[in-house]
Design a protein around this motif. Structure first.
Motif, mmCIF file in Angstrom:
data_model
loop_
_atom_site.group_PDB
_atom_site.id
_atom_site.type_symbol
_atom_site.label_atom_id
_atom_site.label_comp_id
_atom_site.label_asym_id
_atom_site.label_seq_id
_atom_site.Cartn_x
_atom_site.Cartn_y
_atom_site.Cartn_z
ATOM 1 N N VAL A 5 33.839 65.407 26.506
ATOM 2 C CA VAL A 5 34.586 65.917 26.740
ATOM 3 C C VAL A 5 34.162 66.621 28.531
ATOM 4 N N GLU A 6 34.900 67.062 29.331
ATOM 5 C CA GLU A 6 34.510 68.242 30.048
ATOM 6 C C GLU A 6 34.754 69.130 30.625
ATOM 7 N N LEU A 28 24.846 71.594 24.579
ATOM 8 C CA LEU A 28 24.631 70.539 24.814
ATOM 9 C C LEU A 28 23.829 70.065 24.647
ATOM 10 N N ARG A 29 22.024 70.212 24.579
ATOM 11 C CA ARG A 29 20.763 69.959 24.618
ATOM 12 C C ARG A 29 20.793 70.029 22.678
ATOM 13 N N THR A 30 21.256 70.542 21.980
ATOM 14 C CA THR A 30 21.248 70.451 20.744
ATOM 15 C C THR A 30 22.471 69.612 20.478
ATOM 16 N N ILE A 36 25.477 62.755 28.170
ATOM 17 C CA ILE A 36 25.730 64.373 28.525
ATOM 18 C C ILE A 36 24.974 64.543 30.183
ATOM 19 N N ASP A 37 25.606 65.115 30.674
ATOM 20 C CA ASP A 37 25.632 64.835 31.871
ATOM 21 C C ASP A 37 25.729 66.761 32.645
ATOM 22 N N ALA A 45 29.785 64.972 28.325
ATOM 23 C CA ALA A 45 29.578 64.301 26.982
ATOM 24 C C ALA A 45 30.779 63.828 26.493
ATOM 25 N N GLU A 46 29.448 62.886 25.653
ATOM 26 C CA GLU A 46 30.441 62.296 24.990
ATOM 27 C C GLU A 46 30.160 62.177 23.069
ATOM 28 N N GLY A 47 30.913 61.600 22.392
ATOM 29 C CA GLY A 47 30.189 61.640 21.377
ATOM 30 C C GLY A 47 31.736 61.240 20.302
ATOM 31 N N GLU A 48 31.312 61.119 18.494
ATOM 32 C CA GLU A 48 32.396 61.120 17.125
ATOM 33 C C GLU A 48 33.400 61.971 17.802
ATOM 34 N N ALA A 49 34.897 62.489 17.508
ATOM 35 C CA ALA A 49 35.509 63.136 17.664
ATOM 36 C C ALA A 49 35.107 64.288 17.313
#
Length: 83
Positions: A5-6, A28-30, A36-37, A45-49
């Motif tokens: 996600v951007e 985002l921190r939690t 995460i940028d 940030a990236e992650g599972e769907a």
């Protein structure tokens, strides 16, 4: 499936960080994400769907409640189904 996600929140303030941007950083921190940028003009940030979808929902609720007048986002498939 992995997603990226951007997003940006507006309005921008070059003098100080607006409350909606601080709220986005806290979400985002939690979040259970990686890659995460956080930057002044965009965040990724990236992650599972499922984690991305849940985080996006929380980002929208939290940043709008904190005064964002616009949240622009893009979600990209980076691995998994269809790849």
């Amino acid at each position: 499936m992995r997603l990226r996600v951007e997003f940006t929140t507006e309005p921008f303030d070059l003098e100080e960080v607006p409350p909606h941007a601080l709220a986005a950083r806290e979400v985002l921190r939690t979040a259970p994400l990686d890659g995460i940028d956080v930057g002044p003009f965009g965040n990724t940030a990236e992650g599972e769907a499922g984690e991305i979808v849940a985080t996006v929902a929380e980002l929208l609720r939290t940043t709008i409640d904190a005064g964002a007048g616009r949240v622009s986002l893009q979600v990209s498939v980076i691995g998994g189904a269809g790849r």
